[in-house]
Motif scaffolding. Structure first.
Motif, PDB file in Angstrom:
ATOM      1  N   VAL B  96      -0.662  -5.362   2.665  1.00 37.90           N
ATOM      2  CA  VAL B  96      -1.683  -5.059   1.653  1.00 37.90           C
ATOM      3  C   VAL B  96      -2.187  -3.627   1.866  1.00 37.90           C
ATOM      4  N   LEU B  97      -2.712  -3.057   0.806  1.00 33.91           N
ATOM      5  CA  LEU B  97      -3.140  -1.660   0.857  1.00 33.91           C
ATOM      6  C   LEU B  97      -4.649  -1.548   0.668  1.00 33.91           C
ATOM      7  N   MET B  98      -5.134  -0.369   1.010  1.00 29.55           N
ATOM      8  CA  MET B  98      -6.548  -0.058   0.864  1.00 29.55           C
ATOM      9  C   MET B  98      -6.663   0.966  -0.260  1.00 29.55           C
ATOM     10  N   ARG B  99      -7.585   0.749  -1.187  1.00 31.48           N
ATOM     11  CA  ARG B  99      -7.727   1.693  -2.303  1.00 31.48           C
ATOM     12  C   ARG B  99      -8.581   2.905  -1.948  1.00 31.48           C
ATOM     13  N   ASN B 100      -9.345   2.812  -0.833  1.00 31.75           N
ATOM     14  CA  ASN B 100     -10.148   3.953  -0.394  1.00 31.75           C
ATOM     15  C   ASN B 100      -9.213   5.146  -0.140  1.00 31.75           C
ATOM     16  N   LYS B 101      -9.400   6.232  -0.898  1.00 32.92           N
ATOM     17  CA  LYS B 101      -8.430   7.330  -0.875  1.00 32.92           C
ATOM     18  C   LYS B 101      -8.317   7.990   0.493  1.00 32.92           C
ATOM     19  N   ALA B 102      -9.454   8.156   1.185  1.00 32.65           N
ATOM     20  CA  ALA B 102      -9.417   8.817   2.495  1.00 32.65           C
ATOM     21  C   ALA B 102      -8.607   7.991   3.483  1.00 32.65           C
ATOM     22  N   VAL B 103      -8.827   6.676   3.469  1.00 37.30           N
ATOM     23  CA  VAL B 103      -8.119   5.800   4.410  1.00 37.30           C
ATOM     24  C   VAL B 103      -6.636   5.692   4.048  1.00 37.30           C
ATOM     25  N   LEU B 104      -6.351   5.535   2.746  1.00 35.64           N
ATOM     26  CA  LEU B 104      -4.961   5.436   2.304  1.00 35.64           C
ATOM     27  C   LEU B 104      -4.206   6.733   2.605  1.00 35.64           C
ATOM     28  N   ASN B 105      -4.877   7.854   2.389  1.00 31.23           N
ATOM     29  CA  ASN B 105      -4.260   9.148   2.663  1.00 31.23           C
ATOM     30  C   ASN B 105      -3.973   9.308   4.151  1.00 31.23           C
ATOM     31  N   ALA B 106      -4.959   8.933   4.981  1.00 33.43           N
ATOM     32  CA  ALA B 106      -4.774   9.044   6.431  1.00 33.43           C
ATOM     33  C   ALA B 106      -3.627   8.153   6.885  1.00 33.43           C
ATOM     34  N   PHE B 107      -3.589   6.935   6.360  1.00 34.48           N
ATOM     35  CA  PHE B 107      -2.532   5.993   6.744  1.00 34.48           C
ATOM     36  C   PHE B 107      -1.147   6.503   6.326  1.00 34.48           C
ATOM     37  N   SER B 108      -1.036   6.919   5.061  1.00 34.95           N
ATOM     38  CA  SER B 108       0.294   7.313   4.572  1.00 34.95           C
ATOM     39  C   SER B 108       0.791   8.586   5.263  1.00 34.95           C
ATOM     40  N   ARG B 109      -0.133   9.489   5.586  1.00 36.62           N
ATOM     41  CA  ARG B 109       0.292  10.701   6.299  1.00 36.62           C
ATOM     42  C   ARG B 109       0.705  10.372   7.734  1.00 36.62           C
ATOM     43  N   GLU B 110      -0.116   9.539   8.398  1.00 36.14           N
ATOM     44  CA  GLU B 110       0.124   9.275   9.818  1.00 36.14           C
ATOM     45  C   GLU B 110       1.359   8.402  10.048  1.00 36.14           C
ATOM     46  N   TYR B 111       1.518   7.375   9.235  1.00 35.95           N
ATOM     47  CA  TYR B 111       2.593   6.420   9.523  1.00 35.95           C
ATOM     48  C   TYR B 111       3.811   6.562   8.609  1.00 35.95           C
ATOM     49  N   LEU B 112       3.625   7.076   7.417  1.00 36.12           N
ATOM     50  CA  LEU B 112       4.750   7.126   6.471  1.00 36.12           C
ATOM     51  C   LEU B 112       5.299   8.535   6.275  1.00 36.12           C
ATOM     52  N   GLY B 113       4.568   9.544   6.753  1.00 30.85           N
ATOM     53  CA  GLY B 113       5.021  10.926   6.561  1.00 30.85           C
ATOM     54  C   GLY B 113       4.970  11.333   5.108  1.00 30.85           C
ATOM     55  N   LYS B 114       4.086  10.696   4.338  1.00 31.32           N
ATOM     56  CA  LYS B 114       3.950  11.025   2.918  1.00 31.32           C
ATOM     57  C   LYS B 114       2.482  11.262   2.614  1.00 31.32           C
ATOM     58  N   THR B 115       2.239  12.002   1.543  1.00 36.95           N
ATOM     59  CA  THR B 115       0.865  12.096   1.072  1.00 36.95           C
ATOM     60  C   THR B 115       0.561  10.810   0.301  1.00 36.95           C
ATOM     61  N   MET B 116      -0.715  10.612   0.025  1.00 36.61           N
ATOM     62  CA  MET B 116      -1.100   9.403  -0.706  1.00 36.61           C
ATOM     63  C   MET B 116      -0.388   9.327  -2.059  1.00 36.61           C
ATOM     64  N   MET B 117      -0.322  10.468  -2.755  1.00 38.00           N
ATOM     65  CA  MET B 117       0.310  10.481  -4.076  1.00 38.00           C
ATOM     66  C   MET B 117       1.805  10.199  -3.976  1.00 38.00           C
ATOM     67  N   GLN B 118       2.432  10.763  -2.931  1.00 37.29           N
ATOM     68  CA  GLN B 118       3.867  10.499  -2.733  1.00 37.29           C
ATOM     69  C   GLN B 118       4.098   9.009  -2.461  1.00 37.29           C
ATOM     70  N   TYR B 119       3.188   8.411  -1.703  1.00 37.65           N
ATOM     71  CA  TYR B 119       3.332   6.982  -1.402  1.00 37.65           C
ATOM     72  C   TYR B 119       3.117   6.132  -2.651  1.00 37.65           C
ATOM     73  N   SER B 154       0.401 -11.699   6.958  1.00 35.21           N
ATOM     74  CA  SER B 154      -0.054 -10.471   6.290  1.00 35.21           C
ATOM     75  C   SER B 154      -0.459  -9.385   7.276  1.00 35.21           C
ATOM     76  N   ILE B 155      -0.376  -8.151   6.811  1.00 35.35           N
ATOM     77  CA  ILE B 155      -0.731  -6.976   7.604  1.00 35.35           C
ATOM     78  C   ILE B 155      -1.389  -5.965   6.677  1.00 35.35           C
ATOM     79  N   GLY B 156      -2.365  -5.240   7.213  1.00 35.29           N
ATOM     80  CA  GLY B 156      -3.046  -4.227   6.403  1.00 35.29           C
ATOM     81  C   GLY B 156      -3.645  -3.164   7.299  1.00 35.29           C
ATOM     82  N   PHE B 157      -4.414  -2.283   6.718  1.00 36.38           N
ATOM     83  CA  PHE B 157      -5.078  -1.251   7.533  1.00 36.38           C
ATOM     84  C   PHE B 157      -6.491  -1.061   7.006  1.00 36.38           C
ATOM     85  N   ILE B 158      -7.392  -0.731   7.936  1.00 37.67           N
ATOM     86  CA  ILE B 158      -8.803  -0.514   7.578  1.00 37.67           C
ATOM     87  C   ILE B 158      -9.299   0.764   8.258  1.00 37.67           C
TER      88      ILE B 158
END
Lengths: 422, 173
Positions: B96-119, B154-158
């Protein structure tokens, strides 16, 4: 049928002000997504697949997809699409893809049904405009005339992912099946124009296509996601054989030859590289295609062949959540052995390319993408073009006279597009 | 050349004054150009960009019944990109994903190597082209915790360490 889908879309549109999609939980539930895209194209000279010199709005896509997870391993889905770019496309809602996907493990899974074809990095998602920066994909690799033909095939696919440890990861796809070629579609028109180029000097032929018979096609794709974060390489290959059956009118002899066959055997290999570094994405692709033609009538049997080449480099940068820009330079040669267009067809002194600048097309494109919200996207783009290799002569004649071609070497194309997706 | 050097040497002060004067004039011209009027807009624009790049740390959590207690960064990337679909015991993974942009951006950059928009673009591509089910997304940590706590596999991030025993924080190897 079309009205039913438009009604369905309207209901979905009205009910989706803030949500991403209609979804129900657990197995057997259906996820529904869709998009509506309306574009505008205008050129200063030359008609780009439609009446762009006058400005043309006949450039849109409407798609609705529905998927459902039947179990842990099995998923089924279908996408309906209606699209147009001038005369090309299919304005009736038709099945764009529809398949059952059985996932066994990471190494292997199977799909059966109507499956999107792998060709370069963007062929599978080319109908969904909102998944890229530019409005028009580089025509050197993604020729609009071939769009409907290499969109999908009816057949089977095997796919899988192989983790190679320190070497990264490999993803493979193998597909086989039959593609749909419409007698009045882009590929049929392009092949017909090629036939006329090759034979008209001798016989002054008019060719009326009745049916197209396709042979099974074969497609493969191999992607290497390297250990370097953001760097991946991809290669795709497809082969396609089909016969156009029709009536050849040999006007110089005043003879009509029924059941004349124009046989085409085509294959294409494309190599791609993509590198993502933060907000910057670099993509480059190269494609080589080979065509063997044979025109068979009760009087003549004329073989010929052709090798084409195309490549592009593309850079994209996202400045903010709502603004992204992209720049690409694309080059296409419809005959890689005659890039200047000056090589003569035969001793008659008649050139392969008429006009000569139809031997190449060089396109510099600057695109701006504005993400107005999660659902709305607006794009603007400008093209500076040299050459007319991708253009259809049928769209660029004076007073619809096929012998009087009106194509200019240097020209500009402007595009704008609004897209709503949910 | 020698003559020129002598002139420069003897009249260095004058020349410097003339050059300086010219530079001041050029500077004034530049200041009066339209380009300079756009500088405040450019500062705002790039300021916005900077804001976009900012992010905060995030914590991976999963349902208490998930057999794994730790994951590598690569495994997290594989899970959130549909490349790893099952846990060790064969049970199905639901992310599951988090809609909070700061958290989603931090997660996608740190773990996926993508920006939030790229993800987000990647997810849309998977949904529209490969027919994957769009992952559930939530606005707050509490909503993610609530969903993960009741959804098997299930797995998610906060945004911060959970202060509840309802979910299991996932250690990163």
């Amino acid at each position: 049928m079309k009205r039913l889908f438009l009604l369905m879309l309207t209901i979905l549109f009205l009910s989706c002000t803030n949500i991403e999609a209609i979804e129900f939980d657990e197995y057997g539930a259906i996820d529904t997504h869709g998009y509506i895209s309306q574009g505008y194209l205008r050129s200063d000279k030359n008609n780009y697949f439609c009446e762009t010199e006058e400005g043309d709005y006949n450039f849109y896509e409407i798609g609705v997809s529905m998927t459902s997870e039947v179990s842990d391993k099995l998923r089924i889905g279908i996408q309906f699409l209606s699209y147009a770019l001038g005369d090309f496309g299919n304005t009736n809602f038709h099945v764009n893809w529809a398949n059952a996907d059985y996932y066994i493990n990471d190494w292997i899974g199977f799909k059966a049904g109507k499956i999107k074809i792998y060709h370069g990095l963007f062929n599978r998602n080319r109908d969904a405009d909102f998944l890229r920066t530019s409005i028009l994909l580089p025509q050197s690799i993604y020729n609009e005339a071939w769009r409907s033909t290499i969109s999908s095939l009816n057949g089977f696919e095997a796919y899988g992912t192989i983790n190679a440890g320190l070497a990264g990861r490999f993803k493979y796809n193998v597909q086989t099946g039959k593609v749909d070629i419409e007698p009045d579609g882009g590929v049929a028109i392009a092949a017909k124009e090629k036939l006329l180029e090759k034979t008209n000097t001798t016989f002054n032929i008019e060719y009326i296509i009745d049916t197209v018979n396709e042979e099974p096609s074969f497609v493969y794709s191999l992607m290497w996601e390297t250990p370097l974060q953001g760097l991946k390489f991809n290669t795709t290959y497809w082969s396609l054989d089909f016969d156009m059956v029709g009536t050849a009118l040999l006007q110089s002899l005043d003879v009509a030859l029924e059941n004349s066959i124009f046989r085409t055997s085509a294959s294409s290999i494309t190599g791609s590289v993509e590198y993502t570094l933060g907000n910057f994405i670099f993509i480059s692709e190269y494609s080589y295609s080979k065509y063997d033609f044979e025109f068979i009538t009760s009087l003549v049997r004329t073989p010929s062949d052709l090798e084409t080449e195309g490549y592009y480099v593309n850079g994209m940068y996202r400045f903010t959540n709502w603004f992204e820009t992209g720049l690409y330079y694309s080059v296409y040669y419809p005959d890689k052995n005659n890039k200047s267009g000056k090589k003569d067809l035969d001793n008659n002194g008649v050139r392969d390319f008429n006009p000569i600048h139809s031997a190449w097309q060089k396109d510099t494109c600057l695109s701006f993408r504005f993400d107005l919200s999660n659902n709305w996207i607006f794009k603007l783009e400008g093209h500076v073009l040299e050459g007319t290799a991708v253009m259809m002569k049928a769209h660029n004649t004076v007073d619809y006279n096929p012998a009087d071609i009106d194509l200019n070497k240097n020209w500009l194309l402007f595009g704008a597009k609004f897209t709503y997706s949910f | 050349m020698v003559c020129v050097l002598r002139v420069i040497k003897s009249g260095r002060g004058k020349i410097l004054a003339i050059v300086n004067n010219h530079l001041i004039k050029i500077e004034r011209k530049i200041m009066n150009t339209r380009f300079m009027k756009f500088i405040p807009i450019m500062i705002l624009f790039f300021g916005f960009m900077q804001n976009y790049a900012l992010g905060s740390d995030c914590v991976i959590i999963c349902n208490k019944d998930v057999p794994e207690n730790s994951l590598t960064a690569k495994e997290i990337k594989d899970i959130f990109t549909w490349n790893k679909k099952n846990w060790e015991d064969g049970s199905r993974i639901t992310f599951v994903l988090m809609r909070n942009k700061a958290v989603l951006n931090a997660f996608s950059r740190e773990y996926l190597g993508k920006t939030m928009m790229q993800y987000e673009m990647f997810i849309k591509n998977e949904v529209f082209i490969d027919g994957n089910k769009i992952p559930k997304s939530f606005k707050t940590d509490e909503q993610v915790i609530q969903y993960v706590s009741i959804t098997k596999g299930s797995i998610g991030f906060i945004s911060k360490e959970p202060d509840t025993w309802l979910v299991k924080p996932m250690a990163i190897k």
